[in-house]
Design an enzyme around this catalytic site. Sequence first.
Site, short mmCIF file in Angstrom:
data_model
loop_
_atom_site.label_atom_id
_atom_site.label_comp_id
_atom_site.label_asym_id
_atom_site.label_seq_id
_atom_site.Cartn_x
_atom_site.Cartn_y
_atom_site.Cartn_z
N ASN A 86 0.42 5.76 -0.19
CA ASN A 86 -0.49 6.91 -0.22
C ASN A 86 0.32 8.17 0.05
O ASN A 86 1.04 8.23 1.05
CB ASN A 86 -1.58 6.73 0.86
CG ASN A 86 -2.50 7.92 0.96
OD1 ASN A 86 -2.07 9.03 1.26
ND2 ASN A 86 -3.77 7.70 0.71
N TYR A 87 0.23 9.15 -0.84
CA TYR A 87 0.81 10.47 -0.56
C TYR A 87 -0.27 11.51 -0.81
O TYR A 87 -1.05 11.38 -1.76
CB TYR A 87 2.05 10.73 -1.42
CG TYR A 87 3.16 9.80 -1.01
CD1 TYR A 87 3.93 10.05 0.12
CD2 TYR A 87 3.40 8.62 -1.73
CE1 TYR A 87 4.91 9.16 0.53
CE2 TYR A 87 4.37 7.73 -1.33
CZ TYR A 87 5.13 8.01 -0.20
OH TYR A 87 6.07 7.11 0.22
N ARG A 88 -0.33 12.51 0.06
CA ARG A 88 -1.42 13.48 -0.03
C ARG A 88 -0.95 14.84 0.44
O ARG A 88 0.01 14.97 1.21
CB ARG A 88 -2.61 13.00 0.82
CG ARG A 88 -2.23 12.69 2.25
CD ARG A 88 -3.32 11.90 2.99
NE ARG A 88 -2.88 11.59 4.35
CZ ARG A 88 -2.21 10.49 4.70
NH1 ARG A 88 -1.91 9.57 3.80
NH2 ARG A 88 -1.84 10.29 5.95
N GLU B 212 -16.49 3.26 -4.93
CA GLU B 212 -15.71 2.27 -5.68
C GLU B 212 -14.21 2.57 -5.65
O GLU B 212 -13.39 1.66 -5.66
CB GLU B 212 -16.21 2.14 -7.12
CG GLU B 212 -17.59 1.50 -7.24
CD GLU B 212 -17.62 0.03 -6.79
OE1 GLU B 212 -16.56 -0.61 -6.80
OE2 GLU B 212 -18.71 -0.44 -6.41
N HIS C 182 0.85 -1.20 0.00
CA HIS C 182 0.00 0.00 0.00
C HIS C 182 0.88 1.24 0.00
O HIS C 182 1.94 1.26 0.62
CB HIS C 182 -0.87 -0.01 1.25
CG HIS C 182 -1.41 1.34 1.64
ND1 HIS C 182 -0.92 2.06 2.71
CD2 HIS C 182 -2.39 2.10 1.09
CE1 HIS C 182 -1.58 3.20 2.81
NE2 HIS C 182 -2.47 3.26 1.85
N ASN D 172 -19.45 10.82 1.54
CA ASN D 172 -19.83 10.76 0.14
C ASN D 172 -18.66 10.75 -0.82
O ASN D 172 -18.72 11.36 -1.88
CB ASN D 172 -20.73 11.95 -0.22
CG ASN D 172 -22.13 11.74 0.32
OD1 ASN D 172 -22.60 10.60 0.35
ND2 ASN D 172 -22.76 12.81 0.75
N GLY D 173 -17.58 10.10 -0.43
CA GLY D 173 -16.50 9.89 -1.39
C GLY D 173 -16.97 8.92 -2.46
O GLY D 173 -18.07 8.36 -2.37
#
Lengths: 342, 342
Positions: free
Chosen positions: A126-128, A301, A124, A297-298
Amino acid sequence: MTAINTNPTNTNQPAKPPADSKERVSQFMKQLQDEICAGLEQADGKGKFKEDSWERAEGGGGRSRVMSEGNIFEQGGVNFSEVWGDRLPPSILKQRPEAEGHGFYATGTSMVLHPQSPYIPTVHLNYRYFEAGPVWWFGGGADLTPYYPFAEDAAHFHRTYKASCDRHHSEYYPVFKYWCDEYFYLKHRQETRGVGGLFFDYQDGTGELYKGPHLDKAAAEYSKKLGEVEHRSWEDLFNFVQDAGKSFLPAYLPIVERRKNIEYGEKQRNFQLYRRGRYVEFNLVYDRGTIFGLQTNGRTESILMSLPPLVRWQYNYQPEPNTPEAELYETFLKPQDWANWK
Amino acid sequence: MTAINTNPTNTNQPAKPPADSKERVSQFMKQLQDEICAGLEQADGKGKFKEDSWERAEGGGGRSRVMSEGNIFEQGGVNFSEVWGDRLPPSILKQRPEAEGHGFYATGTSMVLHPQSPYIPTVHLNYRYFEAGPVWWFGGGADLTPYYPFAEDAAHFHRTYKASCDRHHSEYYPVFKYWCDEYFYLKHRQETRGVGGLFFDYQDGTGELYKGPHLDKAAAEYSKKLGEVEHRSWEDLFNFVQDAGKSFLPAYLPIVERRKNIEYGEKQRNFQLYRRGRYVEFNLVYDRGTIFGLQTNGRTESILMSLPPLVRWQYNYQPEPNTPEAELYETFLKPQDWANWK
């Protein structure tokens, strides 16, 4: 190379981002998605990513890319998104009260890969990046979840990330490695999710590096010991995030190469499907990003792209003593100093 | 038969439970577990329940029973527990502040069955009883989750429970049916978990029957309309819970009988495994009992007995129009008046 800000002051005011900060970060996040997808397609040799572009009614959108039934990857998703709106969700405002009353901007790339072979770990990344009024911050990391584990693989993954950290600050690796072990922990199982890697959040160049919870005395002591680091600029942090992002393919693909030809049978496959259940449990019970996305509400899917394609649960499973399965529990699902493994 | 308390007062003080309340309820909960397990073994014809007894360090224990790889049931768990301690967990104290400063007692039986055939619905049942200082209450219900659905089955399930409700109070069925649709709802999917059934909580004989959230204007209106019911005694409620508990076998087994010989192929099996993912999503993201249990050192294996033995996730699956799969979404995953189906 060192990217420490030469500004010697140790202030609690985050440095101002450049005028084109959003464009530069989102450009990088898209490029990271492209590079990772290209590298994974090449490694897989068969699977191709399919892209869905989507828009968000409240502002922004993204491009979700999914590979299914490759040679190596049973399922993998790499998701870029760039969203904005009037107000950060309450859970984030609680952490960043200065952002109250301001619009926000967020961009990031995230990825989860579920290989077919139980000998290749799930991984996994993730960068944000967030901006909201007077505040901005980077977050991210990568972590490895083996089924039939090899210490050599865990060490390689950690050493690659340690090298990318050390190019920017000697405290990054120990702090973000600790934070990763703390974050990816299944309390109800008393297990780490895997062998960890890096995790960081709310990095704006000020204060302590570790901004996670102080769960116990040891954590509090450790966090105190880490102390405050020199004030870092926006450019320092962006450089680090780019370096860490680009470290993914060299951290992971050599592991794929080493393990992809190991033969396995139904027993190993069943154990992998069983252990994938832990990934589901972590993501749905604990993962802030997943829960936050589902509750606000992202795009469901895209959020649940992280879940494995096939999973088993089995009541009261216990590994047999002195088996590779038992070794996973005894050694690999506990925090270990993998960078110094010999 | 009516079990309405003849006491005409409408007070907010719950009636006092009898001196042997705990013994009587836990006795019933054990008997319910026994009867359900016996009925399911008989219906299955092959699978047998295996029992684990367990003790809880803080007080109490339980007996977990699991059936695996039966003719009908791929996996099923029926769990009895009886626990006590110094203090209710904060999440419950928030709902019942009068219990603060008192020890508590809780007993209950819960069940989830995952049939092998996609034509037989998954089903869940849970009845529970709490005492803590001046307060006590009953909670529980049962709900049905079909994959390839039949309106006839949904109607039979609801009518059986409606009959058991109507023997005790004419408002029970409409309120507890509404509450079930509200509770077993996957917000991020905008789907009910299945065709519902009954759900109730915090029943102590006082105030409104519906003590759930007022999520929207319609819910608030509906709840107001339900009004206050006559004050009910502890015996009234215990009678009702026993009746509802015993309604499970007649509500479910005729459905099993009707559907167990339908042939199916890989397509139907795949759809069932995909839809089982929703069960996992509900239980780990929304279900209060599961989350509460995991966060408070419950027995993990007994709590997660509810998860299906094999599950699939598939990115962006959409049913083809005019198929049985589409019909599930269009008709059965929305609240419907099943008791009045024609």
